[in-house]
Design an enzyme around this catalytic site. Structure first.
Site, mmCIF file in Angstrom:
data_model
loop_
_atom_site.group_PDB
_atom_site.id
_atom_site.type_symbol
_atom_site.label_atom_id
_atom_site.label_comp_id
_atom_site.label_asym_id
_atom_site.label_seq_id
_atom_site.Cartn_x
_atom_site.Cartn_y
_atom_site.Cartn_z
ATOM 1 N N ALA A 70 -20.632 36.861 -6.728
ATOM 2 C CA ALA A 70 -19.534 36.608 -5.946
ATOM 3 C C ALA A 70 -18.656 37.687 -5.844
ATOM 4 C CB ALA A 70 -18.665 35.600 -6.761
ATOM 5 N N GLU A 138 -20.848 37.823 -15.867
ATOM 6 C CA GLU A 138 -19.342 37.740 -15.562
ATOM 7 C C GLU A 138 -18.406 37.818 -17.045
ATOM 8 O OE1 GLU A 138 -21.864 35.793 -14.815
ATOM 9 O OE2 GLU A 138 -21.382 35.102 -12.906
HETATM 10 N N1 CAA Z 1 -18.413 41.881 -5.027
HETATM 11 C C1 CAA Z 1 -17.987 42.817 -4.202
HETATM 12 N N2 CAA Z 1 -18.489 44.000 -3.543
HETATM 13 C C2 CAA Z 1 -19.803 44.224 -4.219
HETATM 14 C C3 CAA Z 1 -20.360 43.472 -5.192
HETATM 15 C C4 CAA Z 1 -19.614 42.298 -5.420
HETATM 16 N N3 CAA Z 1 -20.105 41.351 -6.418
HETATM 17 N N4 CAA Z 1 -21.484 44.099 -5.660
HETATM 18 C C5 CAA Z 1 -21.636 45.250 -5.092
HETATM 19 N N5 CAA Z 1 -20.593 45.365 -4.439
HETATM 20 C C6 CAA Z 1 -20.250 46.666 -3.388
HETATM 21 C C7 CAA Z 1 -19.535 47.825 -3.832
HETATM 22 O O1 CAA Z 1 -18.339 47.864 -4.210
HETATM 23 C C8 CAA Z 1 -19.993 48.810 -2.842
HETATM 24 O O2 CAA Z 1 -18.972 48.804 -1.932
HETATM 25 P P1 CAA Z 1 -18.382 50.476 -1.453
HETATM 26 O O3 CAA Z 1 -19.589 51.031 -0.764
HETATM 27 O O4 CAA Z 1 -17.255 49.812 -0.413
HETATM 28 O O5 CAA Z 1 -17.784 51.026 -2.537
HETATM 29 C C9 CAA Z 1 -21.142 48.268 -2.450
HETATM 30 O O6 CAA Z 1 -21.490 47.020 -2.604
HETATM 31 C C10 CAA Z 1 -22.687 48.946 -2.996
HETATM 32 O O7 CAA Z 1 -22.518 48.655 -4.392
HETATM 33 P P2 CAA Z 1 -22.473 50.031 -5.456
HETATM 34 O O8 CAA Z 1 -22.167 51.382 -4.660
HETATM 35 O O9 CAA Z 1 -22.074 49.570 -6.636
HETATM 36 O O10 CAA Z 1 -24.294 50.051 -5.356
HETATM 37 P P3 CAA Z 1 -24.933 50.501 -6.767
HETATM 38 O O11 CAA Z 1 -26.608 50.544 -6.237
HETATM 39 O O12 CAA Z 1 -24.606 51.564 -7.434
HETATM 40 O O13 CAA Z 1 -24.869 49.120 -7.912
HETATM 41 C C11 CAA Z 1 -24.768 47.198 -8.560
HETATM 42 C C12 CAA Z 1 -25.411 47.935 -7.550
HETATM 43 C C13 CAA Z 1 -25.458 47.237 -10.025
HETATM 44 C C14 CAA Z 1 -25.294 45.672 -7.957
HETATM 45 C C15 CAA Z 1 -23.331 47.025 -8.412
HETATM 46 O O14 CAA Z 1 -22.769 47.131 -7.244
HETATM 47 C C16 CAA Z 1 -22.552 45.972 -9.226
HETATM 48 O O15 CAA Z 1 -22.817 45.996 -10.447
HETATM 49 N N6 CAA Z 1 -22.117 44.839 -8.541
HETATM 50 C C17 CAA Z 1 -21.449 43.731 -9.268
HETATM 51 C C18 CAA Z 1 -22.470 42.707 -9.819
HETATM 52 C C19 CAA Z 1 -21.557 41.822 -10.674
HETATM 53 O O16 CAA Z 1 -20.843 41.835 -11.655
HETATM 54 N N7 CAA Z 1 -21.956 40.720 -10.070
HETATM 55 C C20 CAA Z 1 -21.287 39.168 -10.528
HETATM 56 C C21 CAA Z 1 -20.133 39.025 -9.957
HETATM 57 S S1 CAA Z 1 -18.991 38.094 -10.687
HETATM 58 C C22 CAA Z 1 -19.672 36.440 -10.241
HETATM 59 O O17 CAA Z 1 -20.470 36.265 -9.698
HETATM 60 C C23 CAA Z 1 -19.049 35.219 -10.738
HETATM 61 C C24 CAA Z 1 -19.086 34.001 -10.461
HETATM 62 O O18 CAA Z 1 -20.285 33.544 -10.960
HETATM 63 C C25 CAA Z 1 -18.431 33.134 -9.590
#
Ligand code: CAA
Length: 265
Positions: A70, A138
Site C-alpha cells: 500500500a 507492516e
Molecule cells: N509506498 C509508496 N512508495 C513506495 C512504496 C510504497 N509501498 N514502495 C516503494 N515506493 C517508492 C519509493 O519511495 C521510491 O520513490 P522515490 O523514487 O520517489 O524515492 C520508489 O518507489 C522506488 O523505491 P526504492 O528507491 O525504495 O527502491 P529499492 O529498490 O531501493 O527498494 C523496496 C525496493 C525494498 C520494495 C522498498 O521500496 C520498500 O521497502 N518499499 C516498501 C515496502 C513495504 O513496506 N510495503 C508494505 C507497505 S504497508 C502495507 O502494504 C499496509 C497494508 O497492508 C494496507
C-alpha cells in the site's frame, strides 16, 4: 485509467498495475480504478481468465516489482478513521478478484510486499517469477496488514507460518513461498507471462460456466461446515448437470471426440 493497463487477447485479459514511480504501490486512485475495471471485466462474456501482474519500474525492468505494498506516502498522515476507510476501499476490489466469475491468476513479477502480497492472495492462483519476493512487513511500520493479510495468509499457509511471517516482517523468496504453499508455481523470469497465459488458456478451454461454479463452490463452501458444504456442492453439481455444456462434454467423451463446442451454459 492513470495506474492500470488492460489488454484483452481472446478469452484472456491481462491487467497490469502500472505506477512505475512507486514500484506499483497501491494508492486510493489505483484501488478505485481497480474496482471499476474489475466490474467491467466481470461483465464481459468474452473474458474467461484475468491475469494480474505488475508493470515495469522506472528503468523499464519488468521483474522488479509486482506491487510494493500500500502507498506509504499516502498512509503516513492517516487518522484511524481514514486508515479504516482505506482498508475497506481495498476490500471491495479484492473481493471482486476473489469472487468474480472469471478465474484470476496473479503473475508475481518481483516485490509482493504488504498490500502486494495481499492482492496476490486475493487471486485464485499465484505464479511467481524466480526473483519474486514476498512478505508482510507492516509491523516494522507500526501497523498491521490492512488489505486482508492477517486473514488470507493464515488461510493459505496455516496459522503458524502466517504468524511467523507477519510477526517477524521477514521477506521470503519465491522458492520458499512455493514450499509453504503461498504460490502454485515458480518459473524463470522470462517464462512468467507465457506460463500464466498457458494456464489461463487451459482453464479457458474448459466449460467456463462449470469453472465459475467450481470457483463459487470452493470459495463459499470453505466457510461452511463440511455437511452443509457437501450438500451445497451437490446442489451446484445438479445445476451444472442441467447445462448444454454437460451434454456436449459427456457426448464428446462417449463419441471419442476431442473438439468440444462449449457454449458457457
Ligand atoms: N509506498 C509508496 N512508495 C513506495 C512504496 C510504497 N509501498 N514502495 C516503494 N515506493 C517508492 C519509493 O519511495 C521510491 O520513490 P522515490 O523514487 O520517489 O524515492 C520508489 O518507489 C522506488 O523505491 P526504492 O528507491 O525504495 O527502491 P529499492 O529498490 O531501493 O527498494 C523496496 C525496493 C525494498 C520494495 C522498498 O521500496 C520498500 O521497502 N518499499 C516498501 C515496502 C513495504 O513496506 N510495503 C508494505 C507497505 S504497508 C502495507 O502494504 C499496509 C497494508 O497492508 C494496507
Amino acid at each position: 485509467m492513470n495506474n492500470l493497463k488492460l489488454d484483452v487477447d481472446g478469452q484472456i485479459a491481462v491487467l497490469q498495475i502500472a505506477r512505475p514511480a512507486a514500484l506499483n504501490a497501491l494508492n486510493s486512485e489505483t484501488l478505485d480504478e481497480l474496482n471499476q475495471v474489475l466490474s467491467e471485466v466481470e461483465a464481459r462474456d468474452d473474458v474467461k481468465v484475468l491475469i494480474l501482474t505488475g508493470g515495469p519500474d522506472k528503468k523499464d525492468n519488468p521483474y522488479k516489482s509486482f506491487v510494493a505494498g500500500a502507498d506509504i506516502k499516502e498512509m503516513v498522515n492517516f487518522t484511524a478513521a481514514e486508515a479504516r476507510a482505506f482498508g475497506m476501499r481495498a476490500a471491495e476490489p479484492f473481493f471482486k478478484l476473489m469472487n468474480m466469475r472469471q478465474v484470476t491468476i496473479a503473475a508475481v513479477n518481483g516485490f509482493a510486499l504488504g498490500g502486494g502480497c495481499e492482492i496476490a492472495m486475493a487471486c485464485d492462483i499465484r505464479i511467481a517469477s524466480e526473483s519474486a519476493l514476498f512478505g508482510q512487513p507492516e509491523v516494522g511500520l507500526g501497523i498491521i496488514p490492512g488489505f486482508g493479510g492477517t486473514q488470507r495468509l493464515a488461510r493459505l499457509v496455516g496459522m503458524g507460518r502466517a504468524k511467523e511471517l507477519i510477526f517477524t516482517g521477514s521477506n521470503i523468496d519465491a522458492q520458499e513461498a512455493y514450499r509453504i504453499g503461498l504460490v502454485n508455481k515458480v518459473v524463470p523470469n522470462e517464462e512468467l507471462m507465457d506460463t500464466a497465459k498457458k494456464m489461463a488458456g487451459k482453464i479457458a478451454s474448459n466449460a467456463s460456466f462449470a469453472v465459475s461454479i467450481a470457483k463459487a463452490a470452493i470459495n463459499n463452501g470453505y466457510d461452511m461446515d463440511i455437511k452443509n458444504a457437501v450438500e451445497y456442492e451437490a446442489n451446484l453439481f445438479g445445476i451444472t448437470c442441467s447445462t448444454h455444456d454437460k451434454t456436449e462434454g459427456m457426448t464428446a467423451f462417449i463419441e471419442g471426440r476431442k473438439e468440444k463446442n462449449f457454449t458457457d451454459f
